[in-house]
Design a protein around this motif. Structure first.
Motif, PDB file in Angstrom:
ATOM      1  N   LEU A 135       0.830  -1.200   0.000  1.00 30.26           N
ATOM      2  CA  LEU A 135       0.000   0.000   0.000  1.00 30.26           C
ATOM      3  C   LEU A 135       0.865   1.251   0.000  1.00 30.26           C
ATOM      4  CD1 LEU A 135      -2.747   1.397   0.219  1.00 30.26           C
ATOM      5  CD2 LEU A 135      -2.622   1.107   2.705  1.00 30.26           C
ATOM      6  N   LEU A 136       1.932   1.257   0.780  1.00 29.78           N
ATOM      7  CA  LEU A 136       2.795   2.434   0.829  1.00 29.78           C
ATOM      8  C   LEU A 136       3.490   2.653  -0.508  1.00 29.78           C
ATOM      9  CD1 LEU A 136       4.375   2.043   4.399  1.00 29.78           C
ATOM     10  CD2 LEU A 136       2.513   3.558   3.684  1.00 29.78           C
ATOM     11  N   ASP A 137       3.864   1.566  -1.180  1.00 28.34           N
ATOM     12  CA  ASP A 137       4.491   1.711  -2.494  1.00 28.34           C
ATOM     13  C   ASP A 137       3.512   2.302  -3.499  1.00 28.34           C
ATOM     14  OD1 ASP A 137       6.806   0.644  -1.473  1.00 28.34           O
ATOM     15  OD2 ASP A 137       6.267  -1.417  -2.019  1.00 28.34           O
ATOM     16  N   ARG A 138       2.263   1.828  -3.457  1.00 30.92           N
ATOM     17  CA  ARG A 138       1.271   2.395  -4.370  1.00 30.92           C
ATOM     18  C   ARG A 138       1.003   3.852  -4.063  1.00 30.92           C
ATOM     19  NH1 ARG A 138      -1.299  -2.737  -3.544  1.00 30.92           N
ATOM     20  NH2 ARG A 138      -2.808  -1.780  -2.121  1.00 30.92           N
ATOM     21  N   LEU A 139       0.973   4.182  -2.785  1.00 29.28           N
ATOM     22  CA  LEU A 139       0.788   5.595  -2.422  1.00 29.28           C
ATOM     23  C   LEU A 139       1.964   6.440  -2.882  1.00 29.28           C
ATOM     24  CD1 LEU A 139      -0.751   5.313   1.168  1.00 29.28           C
ATOM     25  CD2 LEU A 139      -1.918   5.950  -0.946  1.00 29.28           C
ATOM     26  N   ALA A 140       3.184   5.905  -2.749  1.00 34.72           N
ATOM     27  CA  ALA A 140       4.354   6.654  -3.188  1.00 34.72           C
ATOM     28  C   ALA A 140       4.359   6.838  -4.705  1.00 34.72           C
ATOM     29  CB  ALA A 140       5.622   5.923  -2.746  1.00 34.72           C
ATOM     30  N   THR A 141       3.874   5.831  -5.437  1.00 36.08           N
ATOM     31  CA  THR A 141       3.839   5.936  -6.893  1.00 36.08           C
ATOM     32  C   THR A 141       2.788   6.934  -7.354  1.00 36.08           C
ATOM     33  OG1 THR A 141       4.554   3.638  -7.072  1.00 36.08           O
ATOM     34  CG2 THR A 141       3.545   4.632  -9.024  1.00 36.08           C
ATOM     35  N   SER A 142       1.606   6.865  -6.752  1.00 33.34           N
ATOM     36  CA  SER A 142       0.518   7.763  -7.161  1.00 33.34           C
ATOM     37  C   SER A 142       0.471   9.033  -6.336  1.00 33.34           C
ATOM     38  CB  SER A 142      -0.823   7.026  -7.031  1.00 33.34           C
ATOM     39  OG  SER A 142      -1.043   6.593  -5.690  1.00 33.34           O
ATOM     40  N   GLY A 143       1.468   9.259  -5.490  1.00 32.90           N
ATOM     41  CA  GLY A 143       1.467  10.456  -4.652  1.00 32.90           C
ATOM     42  C   GLY A 143       1.441  11.757  -5.430  1.00 32.90           C
ATOM     43  N   PRO A 144       2.333  11.954  -6.437  1.00 33.23           N
ATOM     44  CA  PRO A 144       2.300  13.222  -7.188  1.00 33.23           C
ATOM     45  C   PRO A 144       0.950  13.492  -7.847  1.00 33.23           C
ATOM     46  CG  PRO A 144       4.340  12.045  -7.610  1.00 33.23           C
ATOM     47  CD  PRO A 144       3.477  11.120  -6.836  1.00 33.23           C
ATOM     48  N   LEU A 145       0.324  12.427  -8.423  1.00 26.78           N
ATOM     49  CA  LEU A 145      -0.983  12.620  -9.046  1.00 26.78           C
ATOM     50  C   LEU A 145      -2.038  12.982  -8.011  1.00 26.78           C
ATOM     51  CD1 LEU A 145      -2.746  12.469 -11.581  1.00 26.78           C
ATOM     52  CD2 LEU A 145      -3.027  10.021 -11.159  1.00 26.78           C
ATOM     53  N   LEU A 146      -1.964  12.326  -6.844  1.00 31.09           N
ATOM     54  CA  LEU A 146      -2.916  12.660  -5.783  1.00 31.09           C
ATOM     55  C   LEU A 146      -2.737  14.095  -5.301  1.00 31.09           C
ATOM     56  CD1 LEU A 146      -2.870   9.380  -3.646  1.00 31.09           C
ATOM     57  CD2 LEU A 146      -4.673  10.175  -5.164  1.00 31.09           C
ATOM     58  N   ILE A 147      -1.488  14.530  -5.188  1.00 32.85           N
ATOM     59  CA  ILE A 147      -1.233  15.901  -4.737  1.00 32.85           C
ATOM     60  C   ILE A 147      -1.743  16.905  -5.760  1.00 32.85           C
ATOM     61  CG2 ILE A 147       0.603  17.557  -4.235  1.00 32.85           C
ATOM     62  CD1 ILE A 147       2.184  15.248  -3.016  1.00 32.85           C
ATOM     63  N   ALA A 148      -1.531  16.598  -7.064  1.00 33.87           N
ATOM     64  CA  ALA A 148      -2.012  17.512  -8.101  1.00 33.87           C
ATOM     65  C   ALA A 148      -3.536  17.613  -8.076  1.00 33.87           C
ATOM     66  CB  ALA A 148      -1.530  17.034  -9.468  1.00 33.87           C
ATOM     67  N   ARG A 149      -4.204  16.470  -7.931  1.00 35.98           N
ATOM     68  CA  ARG A 149      -5.666  16.499  -7.892  1.00 35.98           C
ATOM     69  C   ARG A 149      -6.178  17.178  -6.637  1.00 35.98           C
ATOM     70  NH1 ARG A 149      -7.477  10.494 -10.196  1.00 35.98           N
ATOM     71  NH2 ARG A 149      -6.694  10.819 -12.338  1.00 35.98           N
ATOM     72  N   PHE A 150      -5.473  16.970  -5.527  1.00 34.93           N
ATOM     73  CA  PHE A 150      -5.883  17.638  -4.291  1.00 34.93           C
ATOM     74  C   PHE A 150      -5.718  19.149  -4.426  1.00 34.93           C
ATOM     75  CE2 PHE A 150      -4.923  19.279  -0.027  1.00 34.93           C
ATOM     76  CZ  PHE A 150      -6.067  18.868   0.648  1.00 34.93           C
ATOM     77  N   SER A 151      -4.652  19.577  -5.085  1.00 29.66           N
ATOM     78  CA  SER A 151      -4.443  21.001  -5.297  1.00 29.66           C
ATOM     79  C   SER A 151      -5.540  21.570  -6.195  1.00 29.66           C
ATOM     80  CB  SER A 151      -3.066  21.234  -5.923  1.00 29.66           C
ATOM     81  OG  SER A 151      -2.876  22.607  -6.185  1.00 29.66           O
ATOM     82  N   GLU A 152      -5.913  20.826  -7.233  1.00 35.92           N
ATOM     83  CA  GLU A 152      -6.988  21.295  -8.112  1.00 35.92           C
ATOM     84  C   GLU A 152      -8.315  21.377  -7.359  1.00 35.92           C
ATOM     85  OE1 GLU A 152      -9.108  19.996 -12.366  1.00 35.92           O
ATOM     86  OE2 GLU A 152      -7.476  18.806 -11.487  1.00 35.92           O
ATOM     87  N   ALA A 153      -8.590  20.363  -6.528  1.00 31.20           N
ATOM     88  CA  ALA A 153      -9.826  20.390  -5.738  1.00 31.20           C
ATOM     89  C   ALA A 153      -9.829  21.560  -4.761  1.00 31.20           C
ATOM     90  CB  ALA A 153      -9.994  19.068  -4.996  1.00 31.20           C
ATOM     91  N   ALA A 154      -8.663  21.863  -4.175  1.00 38.84           N
ATOM     92  CA  ALA A 154      -8.584  22.994  -3.250  1.00 38.84           C
ATOM     93  C   ALA A 154      -8.845  24.306  -3.975  1.00 38.84           C
ATOM     94  CB  ALA A 154      -7.211  23.011  -2.580  1.00 38.84           C
ATOM     95  N   GLU A 155      -8.308  24.447  -5.204  1.00 43.03           N
ATOM     96  CA  GLU A 155      -8.558  25.661  -5.966  1.00 43.03           C
ATOM     97  C   GLU A 155     -10.035  25.817  -6.306  1.00 43.03           C
ATOM     98  OE1 GLU A 155      -6.077  25.523  -9.360  1.00 43.03           O
ATOM     99  OE2 GLU A 155      -4.182  25.807  -8.249  1.00 43.03           O
TER     100      GLU A 155
END
Length: 321
Positions: A135-155
């Motif tokens: 699970l941590l490896d998958r989170l680390a792999t998809s982390g940048p995409l999750l951060i980008a989407r979270f930033s878009e949702a925050a905007e």
């Protein structure tokens, strides 16, 4: 010399005793379990995994890690050799995952089956088992995409909660509150009508029943009216025939009178005169029945009042209207 001999004997005794104890410990601690070796293939990191790390099959420890190294044919892969109890049901559909041992940061290899309902088909010795990312490896792999989407949702959330939108939302909430108040007042006003509704329904039901009975009576009256109309038509046809016969009689009488006036003896002239008067009377009676055919059933209606008679003034008023 004698003291030296005793010292050498004591030293040899202690040495032999230590070797015996070491052999006993090695004998009791020796792993005599039959093991089957498999190779776990990983294309991601195996951080926290060490030699002798436990291998668990569905949570049950069945072996240990005996080697860790890169694949000579593909350096991007890591080959982890594991020794598993021969009695462990490792199937050909088994995959591996890294798990954490508490809070120590050390890892172990967990074996899981992909299809638990399929018949068990044991894996061949030396088979390669794929290591799926944790699970941590998958989170680390998809982390940048999750951060980008979270930033878009925050905007978007920030844009949604702008000052204008908050003001409009406040107005909408006020209108909603006013609508709720109006609805409550309307419900309060409708409660008396709702209480009276059962009685109105009962009255409407009774009215409908009375209307049905009235319609049935009207249908019966209509049937009687149709029969009366047919009877009146029959009587009018008879009156028409009577009138025609009277007219023919009058014409015949006049012709007879004209024919006999010149050469009729004086004795027969009163007879001719009486016949003419009778024919005229029959004609007047037929004309009266033709004007008022209902007099045959209900009697002849009285003539309208003349000047000076009772009802003449009302007749003049009605005629003026």
């Amino acid at each position: 010399m004698e003291n030296k001999a005793h010292a050498i004997a004591a030293g040899l005794f202690l040495l032999l005793l230590g070797l015996a104890l070491a052999a006993s410990v090695a004998w009791f601690q020796g792993d005599r379990t039959a093991r089957v070796h498999y190779t776990v293939v990983s294309r991601s990191g195996v951080s926290g995994l060490n030699l002798k790390a436990p291998v668990k099959l569905r949570g049950v420890e069945v072996g240990f890690v005996d080697s860790i190294g890169f694949d000579p044919q593909d350096p991007r892969q890591i080959l982890v050799g594991i020794a598993v109890d021969a009695a462990a049901p490792v199937s050909a559909a088994t995959h591996a995952q890294l798990g954490l041992q508490g809070v120590t940061g050390l890892s172990f290899i967990g074996l899981e089956e992909t299809a638990t309902n399929a018949p068990l088909q044991r894996a061949a010795p030396g088979a390669r088992i794929p290591l799926q990312p944790a699970l941590l490896d998958r989170l680390a792999t998809s982390g940048p995409l999750l951060i980008a989407r979270f930033s878009e949702a925050a905007e978007r959330l920030n844009l949604l909660l702008s000052d204008d939108n908050r003001t409009q939302l406040g107005r909408s909430l006020q209108k909603l509150e006013q609508a709720a108040t109006d609805t409550s007042q309307l419900m309060t006003a409708l409660q008396p009508g709702a209480r009276a509704l059962p009685g109105l329904l009962k009255d409407a039901d009774a009215t409908a029943q009375r209307a049905t009975a009235a319609l049935r009576e009207i249908e019966a009256l209509a049937a009687d009216g149709r029969a009366l109309t047919q009877d009146l038509k029959t009587r009018v046809a008879v009156l028409d025939q009577l009138g025609g016969a009277a007219a023919q009689l009058q014409a015949s009488t006049r012709n007879l009178e004209l024919a006999l006036v010149g050469d009729t003896p004086p004795r027969t002239r009163p007879l001719v005169t009486d016949l003419s008067a009778a024919s005229r009377s029959v004609e007047r009676a037929a004309q009266g029945l033709g004007d008022q055919p209902q007099s045959l059933l209900f009697g002849r209606s009285p003539p309208p009042p003349g000047p000076g008679e009772p009802g003449f003034a009302e007749r003049l008023k009605e005629g003026g209207r």
